[in-house]
Scaffold this active site. Structure first.
Site, PDB file in Angstrom:
ATOM      1  N   LYS A 109     -18.002  -0.845   5.636  1.00 18.19           N
ATOM      2  CA  LYS A 109     -18.432  -1.906   4.731  1.00 18.19           C
ATOM      3  C   LYS A 109     -19.930  -1.830   4.440  1.00 18.19           C
ATOM      4  O   LYS A 109     -20.358  -2.022   3.285  1.00 18.19           O
ATOM      5  CB  LYS A 109     -18.083  -3.261   5.358  1.00 18.19           C
ATOM      6  CG  LYS A 109     -18.407  -4.487   4.518  1.00 18.19           C
ATOM      7  CD  LYS A 109     -17.424  -4.629   3.374  1.00 18.19           C
ATOM      8  CE  LYS A 109     -17.610  -5.962   2.642  1.00 18.19           C
ATOM      9  NZ  LYS A 109     -16.962  -7.089   3.327  1.00 18.19           N
TER      10      LYS A 109
ATOM     11  N   MET B 170      24.082   9.855   3.161  1.00 15.23           N
ATOM     12  CA  MET B 170      23.884  11.149   3.808  1.00 15.23           C
ATOM     13  C   MET B 170      24.150  11.062   5.310  1.00 15.23           C
ATOM     14  O   MET B 170      24.763  11.966   5.894  1.00 15.23           O
ATOM     15  CB  MET B 170      22.468  11.673   3.556  1.00 15.23           C
ATOM     16  CG  MET B 170      22.245  13.108   4.021  1.00 15.23           C
ATOM     17  SD  MET B 170      23.344  14.296   3.206  1.00 15.23           S
ATOM     18  CE  MET B 170      22.425  14.619   1.706  1.00 15.23           C
TER      19      MET B 170
ATOM     20  N   PHE C  28     -11.854  -7.085  13.932  1.00 12.96           N
ATOM     21  CA  PHE C  28     -10.707  -7.518  13.140  1.00 12.96           C
ATOM     22  C   PHE C  28     -10.349  -6.469  12.099  1.00 12.96           C
ATOM     23  O   PHE C  28     -11.188  -6.036  11.323  1.00 12.96           O
ATOM     24  CB  PHE C  28     -11.023  -8.850  12.455  1.00 12.96           C
ATOM     25  CG  PHE C  28      -9.914  -9.353  11.569  1.00 12.96           C
ATOM     26  CD1 PHE C  28      -8.699  -9.757  12.100  1.00 12.96           C
ATOM     27  CD2 PHE C  28     -10.089  -9.420  10.189  1.00 12.96           C
ATOM     28  CE1 PHE C  28      -7.679 -10.217  11.294  1.00 12.96           C
ATOM     29  CE2 PHE C  28      -9.075  -9.885   9.370  1.00 12.96           C
ATOM     30  CZ  PHE C  28      -7.860 -10.280   9.915  1.00 12.96           C
ATOM     31  N   GLN C  29      -9.104  -6.047  12.115  1.00 14.00           N
ATOM     32  CA  GLN C  29      -8.557  -5.045  11.189  1.00 14.00           C
ATOM     33  C   GLN C  29      -9.307  -3.703  11.278  1.00 14.00           C
ATOM     34  O   GLN C  29      -9.348  -2.957  10.296  1.00 14.00           O
ATOM     35  CB  GLN C  29      -8.544  -5.570   9.749  1.00 14.00           C
ATOM     36  CG  GLN C  29      -7.540  -6.696   9.545  1.00 14.00           C
ATOM     37  CD  GLN C  29      -7.278  -7.031   8.094  1.00 14.00           C
ATOM     38  OE1 GLN C  29      -8.143  -6.848   7.241  1.00 14.00           O
ATOM     39  NE2 GLN C  29      -6.102  -7.553   7.803  1.00 14.00           N
TER      40      GLN C  29
ATOM     41  N   GLU D 156       0.810  -1.214   0.000  1.00 15.01           N
ATOM     42  CA  GLU D 156       0.000   0.000   0.000  1.00 15.01           C
ATOM     43  C   GLU D 156       0.848   1.271   0.000  1.00 15.01           C
ATOM     44  O   GLU D 156       0.448   2.285  -0.575  1.00 15.01           O
ATOM     45  CB  GLU D 156      -0.939   0.018   1.211  1.00 15.01           C
ATOM     46  CG  GLU D 156      -2.052  -1.002   1.167  1.00 15.01           C
ATOM     47  CD  GLU D 156      -1.696  -2.332   1.808  1.00 15.01           C
ATOM     48  OE1 GLU D 156      -2.596  -3.192   1.953  1.00 15.01           O
ATOM     49  OE2 GLU D 156      -0.504  -2.517   2.164  1.00 15.01           O
TER      50      GLU D 156
END
Length: 559
Positions: A163, A469, A113-114, A51
């Site tokens: 959802k 760096m 969940f999630q 993602e």
């Protein structure tokens, strides 16, 4: 026409002109992905490896196209994986719409969940975000998100859709593409005051930032410089807003800016700042910044005026409109002594370059200039973050707006791969990604996306085996305590590319560079070029931490 919430979401995206969506499916957006399946002849979805890569791709798409980038992720870890990309877009004022799914309304707040409060998490790094409780509000919320993202100072907007809202049905009516919100006009009396300051100045300097690109103000800035007889400097994010082949353009200002540009700014008696925000990397010691000059700040975001640097005159409004109204107020002037001083500073810079950069060895300068021989002005040039980014900013000559795609404000290592993919899709042009072995390691999984798309991205890895760096700072300011900056265990990049079916080249010297870079640049589809450079190459000039433009380090003393 009655549609499900998922269908309404996709239809509204199409309605608002979205051609590409980047993302990764999951349980709480499976309905959205079913709607994408049904509409795949009208909207293209790009499946990335992660993602975060999707968010950077949407970001790169927006930067290159000037439009709004769109990314989709599922709830929980899918949503949180977007946060770095959203923050990157926020710090660089990039218009982005991030759509996340969430658990049904009935399960919100139950540690389902999630489930994660992604709107709460992203409050600090979005212009606005929405949690859509009712399907009746869905289409208008998406339209409003697009308007917010691209209006005024652009930025990311997140829409979280439970959802049950995706499953529910409601009437959908197609609407026109939303227009940007109208902005307040620059105040004429302030522009008149600025015209008087310009008339009285003898050493004017124009300093442009990313806001100049957003406003498409290249022509007005160059006209202003000609009328004022002034040099132009740029922030990192302002690069490509003024063309490098303009003789008035001195290059980047700041921690690793060009010597002539930074010194000219410090010696100016009038500093006109256009669409920049006085980042600490650009100013150095704020107590010494501009204490010998009058400062005028023109910016569409009035919150930036007097935020980091107190200015003599702040002008709010679209910078293009402000300059268009200002120009007729001015008379062409000549600053002969100032131009002589600038030429002297340019000569000093040229001499420093000759002492510190070898033209006979494979190094950042010879690599970048050789690559540029095979590019065109309209090709996007993307970078990750680190030494290679600063070398590109210093050495690559940008001669078309929106061709420098880099993470400035957040400094996101791993930004480049996704951004290069998004830029290539947005423009249809071959895109060059300059990266370091450290940054490339952050999101090398997106080679799978690149291979699948066969996008024309040329990956140039400046491979020095270290976090360059950080090592440079350890070398200069931490008594050479090279703690955890050696990148042992990195892969053979040619074998890695081969695993993804991507052609590659390995370059260790100038002969191999001349022999192989043309082949790489003329390769159709993706290609990887692994270039070995010395781990002790440094980015110079450099302002030491807390230093001012009087403290610029231009050369390293021999041990």
């Amino acid at each position: 026409m009655k549609l499900s919430g998922a269908q309404i979401t996709i239809e509204t995206l199409i309605e608002q002109g979205t051609k590409f969506v980047f993302g990764y499916p999951g349980g709480q957006v499976i309905n959205l992905y079913d709607a994408i399946y049904e509409a795949d002849d009208r909207i293209h979805h790009v499946l990335t490896a992660h993602e975060q890569g999707a968010s950077h791709a949407a970001d790169g798409y927006a930067r290159s196209s000037g439009g709004v980038g769109v990314v989709i992720a599922t709830s929980g870890p899918g949503a949180t994986n977007l946060v770095t990309g959203i923050a990157t877009a926020y710090l660089d004022s990039v218009p982005l719409v991030a759509i996340t799914g969430n658990v049904p309304n009935s399960l919100i707040g139950r540690d389902s969940f999630q489930e994660v409060d992604i709107t709460g998490i992203t409050i600090p790094v979005t212009k606005h975000n929405f949690f859509v409780k009712r399907i009746e509000d869905l289409a208008d919320t998406i339209r409003h998100a697009f308007q917010i993202a691209k209006s005024g100072r652009p930025g990311p907007v997140l829409i979280d859709i439970p959802k049950d809202v995706q499953i529910a049905e409601y009437e959908y009516t197609k609407m026109p593409v939303v227009e940007k919100e109208e902005q307040r006009k620059p105040k004429t009396h302030k522009l008149e005051k600025l015209s008087k300051m310009i008339k009285e100045s003898q050493r004017p300097f124009i300093y442009v930032g990313g806001g100049a690109l957003v406003a498409d103000a290249t022509q007005e800035i160059e006209q202003l410089a000609n009328v004022m007889d002034a040099p132009i400097g740029s922030t990192l994010m302002g690069l490509s807003s003024v063309y490098h082949n303009n003789p008035r353009f001195l290059g980047m200002v700041g921690m690793h800016g060009h010597y002539a540009s930074s010194k000219s700014l410090s010696e100016a008696d009038l500093l006109i700042v256009i669409g920049a925000r006085f980042s600490d990397r650009a100013t150095g010691d704020v107590n010494k910044y501009g204490n010998r000059t009058k400062i005028v700040h023109i910016d569409i975001d009035r919150a930036e005026v007097d935020k980091n640097i107190i200015v003599d005159l702040g002008i709010g409004g679209d910078v293009k409109e402000a300059l268009q109204e200002l120009l007729p107020m001015l008379e062409t002037k000549s600053n002969v002594e100032w131009q002589k001083r600038i030429e002297a500073l340019k000569q000093e810079e040229s001499q420093q370059f000759e002492r510190t950069v070898s033209l006979d060895t494979l190094n950042p300068y010879t690599l970048i200039t050789e690559v540029q021989k095979y590019t065109t002005p309209d090709m996007p040039i993307a970078t990750d973050v680190g030494q290679h980014q600063m070398w590109v900013a210093q050495y690559y000559q940008f001669n078309k707006p929106r061709t420098f795609i880099t993470s400035g404000g957040l400094g996101t290592m791993g930004f480049g791969m996704g951004a290069a993919i998004g830029s290539a899709l947005a423009t249809g042009k071959k895109t060059v990604l300059f990266t370091g072995d450290g940054s490339f390691g952050m999101n090398m999984n997106e080679l799978s996306t690149l291979s699948k798309l066969q996008a024309p991205v040329v990956i140039i890895i400046m491979n020095n085996g270290v976090l360059g760096m950080v090592r440079q700072w350890q070398n200069l300011f931490f008594d050479k305590h090279f703690s955890q900056t050696n990148l042992s265990g990195m892969p053979d990049y040619q074998k890695l590319a081969d695993a993804f079916g991507i052609p590659s080249y390995h370059i260790t010297n100038m002969d191999e560079l001349h022999k192989n870079i043309e082949k790489a640049m003329h390769t159709n589809g993706p290609v990887l070029v692994d270039c070995l450079i010395d781990k002790d190459e440094m980015v110079l000039p450099m302002l030491p931490p807390g230093g001012s433009f009087d403290d610029i380090i231009t050369e390293m003393e021999e041990n």
